[in-house]
Design a protein around this motif. Structure first.
Motif, PDB file in Angstrom:
ATOM      1  N   PHE A 144       0.826  -1.203   0.000  1.00  0.00           N
ATOM      2  CA  PHE A 144       0.000   0.000   0.000  1.00  0.00           C
ATOM      3  C   PHE A 144       0.863   1.257   0.000  1.00  0.00           C
ATOM      4  O   PHE A 144       0.598   2.218  -0.727  1.00  0.00           O
ATOM      5  CB  PHE A 144      -0.935  -0.004   1.213  1.00  0.00           C
ATOM      6  N   ASN A 145       1.892   1.269   0.842  1.00  0.00           N
ATOM      7  CA  ASN A 145       2.694   2.480   0.999  1.00  0.00           C
ATOM      8  C   ASN A 145       3.606   2.729  -0.214  1.00  0.00           C
ATOM      9  O   ASN A 145       3.597   3.811  -0.808  1.00  0.00           O
ATOM     10  CB  ASN A 145       3.543   2.378   2.259  1.00  0.00           C
ATOM     11  N   CYS A 146       4.387   1.732  -0.580  1.00  0.00           N
ATOM     12  CA  CYS A 146       5.355   1.914  -1.677  1.00  0.00           C
ATOM     13  C   CYS A 146       4.653   2.070  -3.019  1.00  0.00           C
ATOM     14  O   CYS A 146       5.094   2.864  -3.863  1.00  0.00           O
ATOM     15  CB  CYS A 146       6.332   0.748  -1.717  1.00  0.00           C
ATOM     16  N   GLY A 147       3.576   1.325  -3.221  1.00  0.00           N
ATOM     17  CA  GLY A 147       2.822   1.474  -4.463  1.00  0.00           C
ATOM     18  C   GLY A 147       2.277   2.884  -4.618  1.00  0.00           C
ATOM     19  O   GLY A 147       2.325   3.472  -5.707  1.00  0.00           O
ATOM     20  N   ALA A 148       1.780   3.446  -3.515  1.00  0.00           N
ATOM     21  CA  ALA A 148       1.255   4.809  -3.550  1.00  0.00           C
ATOM     22  C   ALA A 148       2.359   5.817  -3.842  1.00  0.00           C
ATOM     23  O   ALA A 148       2.205   6.712  -4.681  1.00  0.00           O
ATOM     24  CB  ALA A 148       0.572   5.143  -2.224  1.00  0.00           C
ATOM     25  N   PHE A 149       3.500   5.681  -3.165  1.00  0.00           N
ATOM     26  CA  PHE A 149       4.594   6.643  -3.335  1.00  0.00           C
ATOM     27  C   PHE A 149       5.139   6.634  -4.766  1.00  0.00           C
ATOM     28  O   PHE A 149       5.423   7.683  -5.339  1.00  0.00           O
ATOM     29  CB  PHE A 149       5.719   6.344  -2.344  1.00  0.00           C
ATOM     30  N   LEU A 150       5.315   5.447  -5.330  1.00  0.00           N
ATOM     31  CA  LEU A 150       5.839   5.370  -6.692  1.00  0.00           C
ATOM     32  C   LEU A 150       4.865   6.000  -7.688  1.00  0.00           C
ATOM     33  O   LEU A 150       5.283   6.701  -8.623  1.00  0.00           O
ATOM     34  CB  LEU A 150       6.115   3.910  -7.064  1.00  0.00           C
ATOM     35  N   SER A 151       3.584   5.770  -7.478  1.00  0.00           N
ATOM     36  CA  SER A 151       2.581   6.384  -8.350  1.00  0.00           C
ATOM     37  C   SER A 151       2.540   7.899  -8.176  1.00  0.00           C
ATOM     38  O   SER A 151       2.420   8.650  -9.156  1.00  0.00           O
ATOM     39  CB  SER A 151       1.197   5.786  -8.054  1.00  0.00           C
ATOM     40  N   GLY A 187      -2.360   8.964  -2.111  1.00  0.00           N
ATOM     41  CA  GLY A 187      -1.800   9.021  -0.760  1.00  0.00           C
ATOM     42  C   GLY A 187      -2.669   8.313   0.265  1.00  0.00           C
ATOM     43  O   GLY A 187      -2.193   7.939   1.343  1.00  0.00           O
ATOM     44  N   GLY A 188      -3.949   8.103  -0.058  1.00  0.00           N
ATOM     45  CA  GLY A 188      -4.825   7.368   0.843  1.00  0.00           C
ATOM     46  C   GLY A 188      -4.340   5.953   1.087  1.00  0.00           C
ATOM     47  O   GLY A 188      -4.473   5.408   2.190  1.00  0.00           O
ATOM     48  N   PHE A 189      -3.766   5.322   0.048  1.00  0.00           N
ATOM     49  CA  PHE A 189      -3.215   3.982   0.227  1.00  0.00           C
ATOM     50  C   PHE A 189      -1.958   4.020   1.095  1.00  0.00           C
ATOM     51  O   PHE A 189      -1.712   3.102   1.876  1.00  0.00           O
ATOM     52  CB  PHE A 189      -2.908   3.361  -1.137  1.00  0.00           C
ATOM     53  N   ALA A 190      -1.174   5.083   0.958  1.00  0.00           N
ATOM     54  CA  ALA A 190       0.016   5.211   1.812  1.00  0.00           C
ATOM     55  C   ALA A 190      -0.391   5.321   3.279  1.00  0.00           C
ATOM     56  O   ALA A 190       0.245   4.726   4.161  1.00  0.00           O
ATOM     57  CB  ALA A 190       0.834   6.433   1.395  1.00  0.00           C
ATOM     58  N   TRP A 191      -1.454   6.078   3.547  1.00  0.00           N
ATOM     59  CA  TRP A 191      -1.914   6.234   4.931  1.00  0.00           C
ATOM     60  C   TRP A 191      -2.421   4.912   5.509  1.00  0.00           C
ATOM     61  O   TRP A 191      -2.310   4.679   6.717  1.00  0.00           O
ATOM     62  CB  TRP A 191      -3.000   7.305   5.011  1.00  0.00           C
ATOM     63  N   ALA A 192      -2.981   4.042   4.666  1.00  0.00           N
ATOM     64  CA  ALA A 192      -3.388   2.707   5.136  1.00  0.00           C
ATOM     65  C   ALA A 192      -2.180   1.832   5.392  1.00  0.00           C
ATOM     66  O   ALA A 192      -2.313   0.734   5.948  1.00  0.00           O
ATOM     67  CB  ALA A 192      -4.310   2.048   4.108  1.00  0.00           C
ATOM     68  N   PHE A 194      12.224   8.597  -2.631  1.00  0.00           N
ATOM     69  CA  PHE A 194      13.096   8.252  -1.501  1.00  0.00           C
ATOM     70  C   PHE A 194      12.308   7.514  -0.416  1.00  0.00           C
ATOM     71  O   PHE A 194      12.758   6.507   0.137  1.00  0.00           O
ATOM     72  CB  PHE A 194      13.720   9.528  -0.938  1.00  0.00           C
ATOM     73  N   GLY A 195      11.102   7.999  -0.110  1.00  0.00           N
ATOM     74  CA  GLY A 195      10.268   7.356   0.903  1.00  0.00           C
ATOM     75  C   GLY A 195       9.890   5.937   0.529  1.00  0.00           C
ATOM     76  O   GLY A 195       9.866   5.043   1.388  1.00  0.00           O
ATOM     77  N   ALA A 196       9.598   5.704  -0.747  1.00  0.00           N
ATOM     78  CA  ALA A 196       9.234   4.354  -1.193  1.00  0.00           C
ATOM     79  C   ALA A 196      10.390   3.384  -1.005  1.00  0.00           C
ATOM     80  O   ALA A 196      10.200   2.242  -0.563  1.00  0.00           O
ATOM     81  CB  ALA A 196       8.810   4.399  -2.662  1.00  0.00           C
ATOM     82  N   ILE A 197      11.595   3.819  -1.317  1.00  0.00           N
ATOM     83  CA  ILE A 197      12.770   2.943  -1.205  1.00  0.00           C
ATOM     84  C   ILE A 197      13.044   2.581   0.252  1.00  0.00           C
ATOM     85  O   ILE A 197      13.237   1.410   0.601  1.00  0.00           O
ATOM     86  CB  ILE A 197      14.002   3.628  -1.839  1.00  0.00           C
ATOM     87  N   VAL A 198      13.054   3.583   1.127  1.00  0.00           N
ATOM     88  CA  VAL A 198      13.370   3.338   2.543  1.00  0.00           C
ATOM     89  C   VAL A 198      12.307   2.470   3.205  1.00  0.00           C
ATOM     90  O   VAL A 198      12.623   1.512   3.932  1.00  0.00           O
ATOM     91  CB  VAL A 198      13.533   4.675   3.297  1.00  0.00           C
TER      92      VAL A 198
END
Length: 495
Positions: free
Chosen positions: A357-364, A392-397, A458-462
Motif C-alpha cells: 500500500f505504501n510503496c505502491g502509492a509513493f511510486l505512483s 496518498g490514501g493507500f500510503a496512509w493505510a 526516496f520514501g518508497a525505497i526506505v
C-alpha cells in the motif's frame, strides 16, 4: 515412504485449513451484530466524532492558505486626497507570506512528542479535545491580531500550532484502547480522512466567505464550529470502552478479547533507545515525512499556484484546490477497508500488505507529480494532482497504522516521534517554495513539484527496505505479578 510423506503433508494442509476456517468463524461470532445502528456501537461513534475532529483540525489549519490570497489582493482604496487606487490590504512579499504560512508548524513541531506522551498518561480523548478547542478559540482572535501587526499574526499561528501538535499523536492513544485488532486500518483511516474532508469543504467555503463576508469571516466561522465540536466530544467520548456507560456488553467483550488488557498510563514505560534505533520505526518516520512533504506543499501553495500559473481568481482557487483532497478522503475509506479485508482473507502478511500500500502509492505519486509539473492546462494539472494526492490514501493505510502494529502500548509516542519529523516539511517547504518562486512563472513552480517527486521516491525505497508490521521485541510488557497481561496484543500478528 514418499507416499507416506505426501499423505502426512495433505493431512497437515487440511488441518491448517480447518483451523483457519474455525478461527475466522469464531472471530465473526464474537463480533457484535452489524445490524445495530452505528450509535449503538460506540467504537463507531468515537470514529465518527474523531472524523469531525480532524475535519476541524485541517479546516483551522488551511483557512489562512485561502485567506492570505484575499488579504494580499488589490482592492479599491480611497486615499486622503480622494484618489481611488488599487492597493492590497496587506502588502506582503513572497518571503513574508511563506513565513506567515509556515509559522503554524513552528509550534506544531514542539508538542508532537509531549502530546503523545501525555495522551498515554492521561488519555488521548482529553488531549484531543483540549488541542482542538484551544486552537478554535485562538482562531477567533486571528483577525484583530492580524490588523494589529504581522508579528502578532505570526505569534498566534505559532501558538495554534502548539495546541494542534498533540492531536495526531493522541488519537493513537484513543485507538490503542478502542480499536479491535482487525479494525485498526478502517477506524484509523476513517478518522484521518476527516482531515481531507475538512480541506475539501473549507477551501471552497473559505473562498465564498472571503468573497461575501470578507476574509475575517473565514476565521470566525471555523472558530465557532471548532468550539461546538469540542463540547460534543468532551461529553460523549470516554478514555476507553471500559469507562463508557453506554457500550454494550457484547461490544465491550469483542474489543477486550481482540485488543487485550489495558495498561494503565502510570504503568507504561517507553524504551526510548530501542525505539529510536529501530528500523521499522524509521521506516514509518521516513514514509510520514515523504507523504507530508508533498501534501503540505500543495496544501499551503495550491491556491497561489493556480492563481500564478493559470490566472484563477480567489473564488475559483478554493474550489479547484479542494478537488485533490476530495479524492484523498474517498480513497482513504477504500484503502482502510481493503487493507483490513485483505488481512482477514490472508491474502498476504501484514508486513507485505503495508509495503504494498505504501510503496505502491509513493511510486505512483512520483509519476503523477512529474506529469502535473508539465501540465499545460488547468484541467490536466488538477487531474494529475488529484490522482497524486488521492493515491496518498493507500500510503496512509500503510504507515499511519503501522505504529499500532509494531508497538500498541507505545503507539501514541511513536506517532509523536514520526509526526515531529513529518512536521518539518510544513516548516521548510513553504519558505523554500517562496524562495524558488520569485516571478510566479510555471518553470519555477515546476522545480517545486520535482522536489516533491524525488522525496516520494526516496520514501518508497526506505519503507520498502525497513518496514515491518510485527510486534517488536523491545515492546515492554508488564509482568503478570503487576496485575497486567498484554499477551492478547499478539492477536494482531495472527490476523
Amino acid at each position: 515412504m514418499n507416499e507416506d510423506n505426501s499423505v502426512a503433508e495433505d493431512m497437515k494442509r487440511q488441518a491448517a485449513m480447518f483451523y483457519n476456517t474455525t478461527e475466522r468463524d469464531r472471530t465473526k461470532e464474537k463480533e457484535p451484530s452489524q445490524r445495530l445502528w452505528f450509535w449503538q456501537q460506540r467504537r463507531y461513534v468515537v470514529a465518527l466524532l474523531a472524523f469531525f475532529g480532524f475535519f476541524n483540525v485541517y479546516a483551522l489549519r488551511v483557512n489562512l492558505s485561502v485567506a492570505v490570497v484575499a488579504m494580499t489582493e488589490p482592492v479599491e482604496t480611497k486615499l486622503d486626497n480622494g484618489t481611488v487606487v488599487m492597493l492590497p490590504e496587506f502588502d506582503w512579499s513572497s518571503q513574508t507570506k511563506g513565513l506567515i504560512l509556515s509559522s503554524f508548524f513552528y509550534g506544531y513541531l514542539v508538542t508532537q512528542l509531549p502530546g503523545g506522551w501525555l495522551a498515554a498518561k492521561i488519555g488521548g480523548n482529553r488531549v484531543f479535545a483540549i488541542g482542538i478547542g484551544a486552537t478554535s478559540l485562538l482562531t477567533l482572535l486571528t483577525p484583530p491580531l492580524a490588523y494589529t501587526s504581522t508579528a502578532l499574526l505570526i505569534a498566534v499561528r505559532v501558538v495554534e500550532g502548539l495546541f494542534e501538535g498533540a492531536t495526531y499523536p493522541c488519537i493513537h492513544a484513543v485507538w490503542s484502547r478502542w480499536a479491535p485488532a482487525g479494525e485498526r486500518a478502517r477506524l484509523a483511516t476513517f478518522a484521518f480522512s476527516g482531515s481531507y474532508a475538512g480541506t475539501v469543504v473549507s477551501m471552497p467555503l473559505c473562498s465564498l466567505l472571503a468573497a461575501y463576508t470578507g476574509w475575517p469571516g473565514i476565521f470566525y466561522v471555523f472558530g465557532i464550529l471548532g468550539l461546538v465540536w469540542t463540547m460534543i466530544w468532551w461529553l460523549v467520548v470516554k478514555e476507553s470502552p471500559e469507562k463508557d456507560p453506554l457500550v454494550s456488553p457484547a461490544e465491550l467483550k469483542y474489543i477486550q478479547e481482540s485488543r487485550g488488557s489495558l495498561i494503565e498510563g502510570n504503568k507504561i514505560r517507553h524504551p526510548w533507545r530501542a525505539m529510536l534505533t529501530s528500523g521499522p520505526v524509521w521506516a514509518i518516520i521516513v514514509a510520514h515525512f515523504s507523504e507530508n512533504w508533498g501534501f503540505y506543499t500543495l496544501l499551503t501553495f495550491l491556491p497561489t499556484f493556480m492563481k500564478d500559473v493559470f490566472h484563477y481568481e480567489t473564488s475559483q482557487t478554493g474550489f479547484l484546490s479542494a478537488v485533490p483532497y476530495l479524492a484523498m478522503a474517498i480513497v482513504l475509506q477504500v484503502a482502510g477497508h481493503l487493507a483490513d479485508w485483505m488481512l482477514q482473507r490472508g491474502c498476504m502478511s501484514r508486513t507485505n500488505l503495508r509495503k504494498l500500500f505504501n510503496c505502491g502509492a509513493f511510486l505512483s505519486q512520483t509519476v503523477f507529480m512529474v506529469l502535473a509539473a508539465y501540465a499545460t492546462t488547468a484541467t490536466s494539472c488538477v487531474a494529475f494532482l488529484t490522482v497524486a494526492v488521492g493515491l496518498g490514501g493507500f500510503a496512509w493505510a500503510g504507515f499511519s497504522v503501522n505504529h499500532l502494529d509494531i508497538a500498541p502500548p507505545h503507539a501514541s509516542v511513536l506517532m509523536g516521534i514520526s509526526n515531529t519529523i513529518a512536521t518539518l516539511p510544513g516548516i521548510v517547504s513553504p519558505p523554500l517554495a517562496g524562495a524558488i518562486v520569485t516571478d510566479n512563472s510555471a518553470e519555477q513552480w515546476r522545480i517545486v513539484f520535482f522536489i516533491s517527486s524525488a522525496i516520494y521516491l526516496f520514501g518508497a525505497i526506505v519503507y520498502g527496505i525497513l518496514c515491518s508490521a510485527e510486534k517488536q521485541p523491545w515492546v515492554l510488557t508488564p509482568t503478570p505479578s503487576a496485575g497486567h497481561d498484554n499477551n492478547a496484543l499478539d492477536y494482531s500478528s495472527e490476523m
